[in-house]
Design a protein around this motif. Structure first.
Motif, PDB file in Angstrom:
ATOM      1  N   PRO A   9     -40.582  55.360 -39.690  1.00 18.90           N
ATOM      2  CA  PRO A   9     -41.038  55.181 -41.078  1.00 18.90           C
ATOM      3  C   PRO A   9     -42.215  54.206 -41.110  1.00 18.90           C
ATOM      4  O   PRO A   9     -42.165  53.131 -40.539  1.00 18.90           O
ATOM      5  CB  PRO A   9     -39.821  54.595 -41.784  1.00 18.90           C
ATOM      6  N   PHE A  10     -43.282  54.627 -41.748  1.00 17.39           N
ATOM      7  CA  PHE A  10     -44.463  53.785 -41.809  1.00 17.39           C
ATOM      8  C   PHE A  10     -44.513  52.960 -43.089  1.00 17.39           C
ATOM      9  O   PHE A  10     -45.504  52.302 -43.350  1.00 17.39           O
ATOM     10  CB  PHE A  10     -45.724  54.643 -41.696  1.00 17.39           C
ATOM     11  N   ALA A  11     -43.466  52.984 -43.859  1.00 18.68           N
ATOM     12  CA  ALA A  11     -43.455  52.206 -45.093  1.00 18.68           C
ATOM     13  C   ALA A  11     -43.487  50.711 -44.792  1.00 18.68           C
ATOM     14  O   ALA A  11     -44.088  49.938 -45.534  1.00 18.68           O
ATOM     15  CB  ALA A  11     -42.226  52.547 -45.918  1.00 18.68           C
ATOM     16  N   PHE A  12     -42.868  50.303 -43.701  1.00 20.09           N
ATOM     17  CA  PHE A  12     -42.842  48.874 -43.402  1.00 20.09           C
ATOM     18  C   PHE A  12     -44.234  48.357 -43.054  1.00 20.09           C
ATOM     19  O   PHE A  12     -44.535  47.188 -43.249  1.00 20.09           O
ATOM     20  CB  PHE A  12     -41.859  48.568 -42.268  1.00 20.09           C
ATOM     21  N   ILE A  13     -45.109  49.221 -42.553  1.00 22.41           N
ATOM     22  CA  ILE A  13     -46.473  48.798 -42.255  1.00 22.41           C
ATOM     23  C   ILE A  13     -47.237  48.549 -43.549  1.00 22.41           C
ATOM     24  O   ILE A  13     -47.990  47.587 -43.663  1.00 22.41           O
ATOM     25  CB  ILE A  13     -47.177  49.853 -41.385  1.00 22.41           C
ATOM     26  N   ALA A  14     -47.018  49.416 -44.524  1.00 22.21           N
ATOM     27  CA  ALA A  14     -47.695  49.239 -45.807  1.00 22.21           C
ATOM     28  C   ALA A  14     -47.188  47.981 -46.508  1.00 22.21           C
ATOM     29  O   ALA A  14     -47.954  47.281 -47.169  1.00 22.21           O
ATOM     30  CB  ALA A  14     -47.475  50.458 -46.687  1.00 22.21           C
ATOM     31  N   GLU A  15     -45.925  47.681 -46.336  1.00 24.72           N
ATOM     32  CA  GLU A  15     -45.374  46.480 -46.962  1.00 24.72           C
ATOM     33  C   GLU A  15     -45.839  45.214 -46.254  1.00 24.72           C
ATOM     34  O   GLU A  15     -45.872  44.140 -46.854  1.00 24.72           O
ATOM     35  CB  GLU A  15     -43.852  46.546 -46.958  1.00 24.72           C
ATOM     36  N   ALA A  16     -46.211  45.329 -45.002  1.00 24.65           N
ATOM     37  CA  ALA A  16     -46.639  44.144 -44.252  1.00 24.65           C
ATOM     38  C   ALA A  16     -47.931  43.573 -44.821  1.00 24.65           C
ATOM     39  O   ALA A  16     -48.174  42.371 -44.725  1.00 24.65           O
ATOM     40  CB  ALA A  16     -46.824  44.501 -42.785  1.00 24.65           C
ATOM     41  N   ASP A  17     -48.775  44.427 -45.424  1.00 23.43           N
ATOM     42  CA  ASP A  17     -50.013  43.921 -46.013  1.00 23.43           C
ATOM     43  C   ASP A  17     -49.744  43.050 -47.234  1.00 23.43           C
ATOM     44  O   ASP A  17     -50.504  42.149 -47.527  1.00 23.43           O
ATOM     45  CB  ASP A  17     -50.924  45.082 -46.414  1.00 23.43           C
ATOM     46  N   LYS A  18     -48.680  43.349 -47.910  1.00 24.85           N
ATOM     47  CA  LYS A  18     -48.357  42.605 -49.129  1.00 24.85           C
ATOM     48  C   LYS A  18     -47.598  41.307 -48.831  1.00 24.85           C
ATOM     49  O   LYS A  18     -47.461  40.464 -49.692  1.00 24.85           O
ATOM     50  CB  LYS A  18     -47.496  43.463 -50.055  1.00 24.85           C
ATOM     51  N   TYR A  19     -47.097  41.170 -47.620  1.00 29.62           N
ATOM     52  CA  TYR A  19     -46.253  40.035 -47.278  1.00 29.62           C
ATOM     53  C   TYR A  19     -47.073  38.754 -47.228  1.00 29.62           C
ATOM     54  O   TYR A  19     -48.133  38.704 -46.616  1.00 29.62           O
ATOM     55  CB  TYR A  19     -45.573  40.266 -45.931  1.00 29.62           C
ATOM     56  N   ARG A  20     -46.606  37.725 -47.862  1.00 34.37           N
ATOM     57  CA  ARG A  20     -47.230  36.405 -47.827  1.00 34.37           C
ATOM     58  C   ARG A  20     -46.202  35.410 -47.311  1.00 34.37           C
ATOM     59  O   ARG A  20     -45.088  35.351 -47.794  1.00 34.37           O
ATOM     60  CB  ARG A  20     -47.679  35.977 -49.223  1.00 34.37           C
ATOM     61  N   SER A  21     -46.625  34.630 -46.363  1.00 34.51           N
ATOM     62  CA  SER A  21     -45.721  33.634 -45.807  1.00 34.51           C
ATOM     63  C   SER A  21     -45.742  32.390 -46.683  1.00 34.51           C
ATOM     64  O   SER A  21     -46.769  32.030 -47.253  1.00 34.51           O
ATOM     65  CB  SER A  21     -46.158  33.281 -44.386  1.00 34.51           C
ATOM     66  N   ASN A  22     -44.611  31.736 -46.766  1.00 31.57           N
ATOM     67  CA  ASN A  22     -44.545  30.486 -47.523  1.00 31.57           C
ATOM     68  C   ASN A  22     -44.718  29.282 -46.599  1.00 31.57           C
ATOM     69  O   ASN A  22     -44.558  28.155 -47.017  1.00 31.57           O
ATOM     70  CB  ASN A  22     -43.229  30.387 -48.303  1.00 31.57           C
ATOM     71  N   VAL A  23     -45.052  29.535 -45.344  1.00 32.82           N
ATOM     72  CA  VAL A  23     -45.274  28.455 -44.396  1.00 32.82           C
ATOM     73  C   VAL A  23     -46.767  28.166 -44.355  1.00 32.82           C
ATOM     74  O   VAL A  23     -47.573  29.035 -44.059  1.00 32.82           O
ATOM     75  CB  VAL A  23     -44.776  28.850 -42.983  1.00 32.82           C
ATOM     76  N   THR A  24     -47.131  26.938 -44.674  1.00 32.60           N
ATOM     77  CA  THR A  24     -48.552  26.575 -44.668  1.00 32.60           C
ATOM     78  C   THR A  24     -48.928  26.056 -43.290  1.00 32.60           C
ATOM     79  O   THR A  24     -48.156  25.316 -42.665  1.00 32.60           O
ATOM     80  CB  THR A  24     -48.852  25.498 -45.718  1.00 32.60           C
ATOM     81  N   PRO A  25     -50.090  26.425 -42.804  1.00 31.10           N
ATOM     82  CA  PRO A  25     -50.516  25.914 -41.503  1.00 31.10           C
ATOM     83  C   PRO A  25     -50.840  24.437 -41.594  1.00 31.10           C
ATOM     84  O   PRO A  25     -51.135  23.919 -42.672  1.00 31.10           O
ATOM     85  CB  PRO A  25     -51.772  26.739 -41.184  1.00 31.10           C
TER      86      PRO A  25
END
Length: 79
Positions: A9-25
Motif C-alpha cells: 500500500p502506497f498510502a503510507f508514503i503519501a501520509e509521510a509528506d504530511k507528517y510533522r515531528s514535534n522534536v525540534t533540532p
C-alpha cells in the motif's frame, strides 16, 4: 513454486509528506570570532586571486601590434 507477494500500500508514503515531528533540532552553534575571520580571509584570498588573474590575463587577451611586421620593417630598413 511462485511465492505470491502482497501488494504494497502506497498510502503510507503519501501520509509521510504530511507528517510533522514535534522534536525540534538543537540550535546551531554560533561561529567563533576566529572562524569568522578565517572565512573572511579565505573569501578575500579567492577574490584577490580572481582579480589578479584578470589583471595578468588581460594583456594576453588583447590583440598584439603584430611584432612580426615590426621585425620585417626593421629588416627592410637595414638594407
Amino acid at each position: 513454486m511462485f511465492r505470491r507477494r502482497e501488494p504494497v500500500p502506497f498510502a503510507f508514503i503519501a501520509e509521510a509528506d504530511k507528517y510533522r515531528s514535534n522534536v525540534t533540532p538543537p540550535p546551531r552553534e554560533r561561529a567563533s570570532t576566529g572562524q569568522l575571520v578565517g572565512r573572511g580571509l579565505v573569501g578575500l584570498t579567492v577574490v584577490a586571486g580572481l582579480v589578479g588573474s584578470l589583471l595578468f590575463g588581460m594583456p594576453a587577451l588583447s590583440p598584439d601590434q603584430s611584432p612580426a611586421k615590426s621585425q620585417q620593417s626593421e629588416a627592410s630598413d637595414g638594407r
